[in-house]
Scaffold this motif. Structure first.
Motif, PDB file in Angstrom:
ATOM      1  N   LEU A  43       1.237   3.679  -2.984  1.00  0.00           N
ATOM      2  CA  LEU A  43       0.275   4.751  -3.256  1.00  0.00           C
ATOM      3  C   LEU A  43       0.620   6.055  -2.554  1.00  0.00           C
ATOM      4  O   LEU A  43      -0.078   7.052  -2.754  1.00  0.00           O
ATOM      5  N   ASP A  44       1.677   6.061  -1.749  1.00  0.00           N
ATOM      6  CA  ASP A  44       2.063   7.303  -1.083  1.00  0.00           C
ATOM      7  C   ASP A  44       2.382   8.377  -2.119  1.00  0.00           C
ATOM      8  O   ASP A  44       3.231   8.178  -3.001  1.00  0.00           O
TER       9      ASP A  44
ATOM     10  N   ASP B 222       0.820  -1.207   0.000  1.00  0.00           N
ATOM     11  CA  ASP B 222       0.000   0.000   0.000  1.00  0.00           C
ATOM     12  C   ASP B 222       0.857   1.261   0.000  1.00  0.00           C
ATOM     13  O   ASP B 222       0.403   2.330  -0.430  1.00  0.00           O
TER      14      ASP B 222
ATOM     15  N   ALA C 134      -7.038  -0.879  -2.193  1.00  0.00           N
ATOM     16  CA  ALA C 134      -6.166   0.079  -1.524  1.00  0.00           C
ATOM     17  C   ALA C 134      -6.378   1.485  -2.068  1.00  0.00           C
ATOM     18  O   ALA C 134      -6.409   2.463  -1.309  1.00  0.00           O
ATOM     19  N   ALA C 135      -6.515   1.595  -3.387  1.00  0.00           N
ATOM     20  CA  ALA C 135      -6.722   2.906  -3.997  1.00  0.00           C
ATOM     21  C   ALA C 135      -8.052   3.508  -3.558  1.00  0.00           C
ATOM     22  O   ALA C 135      -8.136   4.703  -3.240  1.00  0.00           O
ATOM     23  N   ARG C 136      -9.096   2.714  -3.549  1.00  0.00           N
ATOM     24  CA  ARG C 136     -10.409   3.226  -3.144  1.00  0.00           C
ATOM     25  C   ARG C 136     -10.393   3.670  -1.681  1.00  0.00           C
ATOM     26  O   ARG C 136     -11.026   4.661  -1.314  1.00  0.00           O
ATOM     27  N   ALA C 137      -9.666   2.955  -0.842  1.00  0.00           N
ATOM     28  CA  ALA C 137      -9.568   3.337   0.567  1.00  0.00           C
ATOM     29  C   ALA C 137      -8.910   4.697   0.743  1.00  0.00           C
ATOM     30  O   ALA C 137      -9.207   5.419   1.703  1.00  0.00           O
ATOM     31  N   ARG C 138      -8.025   5.042  -0.190  1.00  0.00           N
ATOM     32  CA  ARG C 138      -7.330   6.337  -0.120  1.00  0.00           C
ATOM     33  C   ARG C 138      -7.984   7.404  -0.981  1.00  0.00           C
ATOM     34  O   ARG C 138      -7.506   8.539  -1.040  1.00  0.00           O
ATOM     35  N   GLY C 139      -9.045   7.054  -1.690  1.00  0.00           N
ATOM     36  CA  GLY C 139      -9.682   8.027  -2.577  1.00  0.00           C
ATOM     37  C   GLY C 139      -8.896   8.294  -3.838  1.00  0.00           C
ATOM     38  O   GLY C 139      -9.061   9.353  -4.464  1.00  0.00           O
ATOM     39  N   VAL C 140      -8.045   7.346  -4.261  1.00  0.00           N
ATOM     40  CA  VAL C 140      -7.248   7.496  -5.486  1.00  0.00           C
ATOM     41  C   VAL C 140      -8.038   6.897  -6.647  1.00  0.00           C
ATOM     42  O   VAL C 140      -8.368   5.713  -6.623  1.00  0.00           O
TER      43      VAL C 140
END
Length: 315
Positions: free
Chosen positions: A142-143, A139, A170-176
């Motif tokens: 994605l930083d 994850d 992981a991307a959806r959890a970060r709003g990416v």
């Protein structure tokens, strides 16, 4: 677009966050021949070995068209790892390559008709690229990332499908936001439209070719197919080669973008060029319609070159 314009776009994109591309890194052997192949004997051809892979090409074109930071996660064999890292870096891409200790780098033989349309046929040995799996994901990748792009080739093996699921979550959890290019009508046909659409649930942007869009919907008209697909994916951009592109949202086509005139030498990677430029434009703040125009311009530039990559960036 001039080099000054590239630099200007890069300045506008600065601070917008990085583009992370996950996908295939491939060695392309491009054979350009004139006329039909002569079975059982020789056919004269011009043959070159160049770096390729849909994921890698997208990353390079995004950097070329001004994305301030582009990262690429892929898997290669030990025999070509250093070469591919060097070629990616020369295009302004930060390579995050996993070296496979057992399987060589994937290789594609691109047979390119030297006629006016420069149509191509691929013989594909995906090699190490389809062994990219969830164990290669973190994850932390994605930083600092503003957009995640996935090559559709990842959906054609079990390890890579697992990676796609983990990365999208992981991307959806970060709003990416996540984009995906189906990549291959031939492999897509083997996978099946229904299974493909289930696997891309949660993707925000889908960028199919006209053949892929029609295959996914069962419709003969790629523009109608774009509209149909946009009922399942929020933004759909169907790439239609010399017919331009269609942008669709919420079941309706919002714009049809014309192609840019070009004299084709090799159509390999034209769709990847479109996708890379499209994503770079989105990162710079363009709306999808203007981003599609940038994509058409890059596609035209790509078909006038041999291979799927842009020229290296100047030092």
């Amino acid at each position: 677009m001039s080099e000054a314009a590239h630099a200007g776009r890069g300045a506008r994109a600065a601070g917008a966050g990085a583009l992370l591309v996950v996908g295939d890194v491939i060695t392309d052997v491009v054979a350009r021949h004139r006329g039909p192949l002569a079975a059982g004997t020789d056919t004269a051809a011009s043959i070159r070995t160049v770096p390729g892979g849909a994921g890698a090409n997208v990353a390079c074109w995004a950097a070329y068209r001004g994305a301030a930071e582009v990262r690429l996660l892929g898997r290669v064999g030990a025999e070509a790892a250093a070469w591919h890292e060097s070629e990616l870096a020369a295009c302004g891409v930060r390579p995050l390559l996993v070296v496979d200790p057992e399987v060589p780098t994937g290789t594609v033989i691109c047979l390119v008709d030297g006629g006016a349309r420069a149509e191509r046929t691929f013989l594909t040995d995906s090699g190490a690229s389809l062994r990219l799996g969830s164990a290669d994901w973190s994850d932390a990748l994605l930083d600092g990332v503003a957009r995640l792009h996935l090559s559709g080739y990842l959906l054609f093996s079990e390890p890579s499908r697992a990676l796609v699921a983990v990365a999208v979550r992981a991307a959806r959890a970060r709003g990416v936001p996540v984009s995906l290019d189906p990549a291959s009508a031939g492999f897509l046909r083997e996978l099946g439209a229904g299974r493909f659409l289930a696997l891309v649930e949660g993707v925000d942007v889908l960028l199919p070719s006209r053949d892929e869009a029609c295959l996914l919907t069962g419709l003969a008209d790629p523009v109608e197919a774009a509209a149909e697909l946009s009922l399942r994916v929020p933004l759909v951009v169907v790439k239609q080669g010399n017919a331009g592109a269609a942008v669709a949202r919420s079941g309706k086509v919002s714009v049809r973008v014309p192609s840019v005139p070009a004299t084709p030498r090799d159509t390999t990677g034209a769709g990847d060029a479109f996708t890379g430029a499209f994503l770079a434009a989105l990162l710079a703040g363009a709306d999808p319609e203007d981003a599609a125009r940038e994509g058409c311009g890059a596609g035209a530039r790509a078909v006038e070159r041999v291979g799927g990559r842009p020229p290296p960036l100047p030092d």
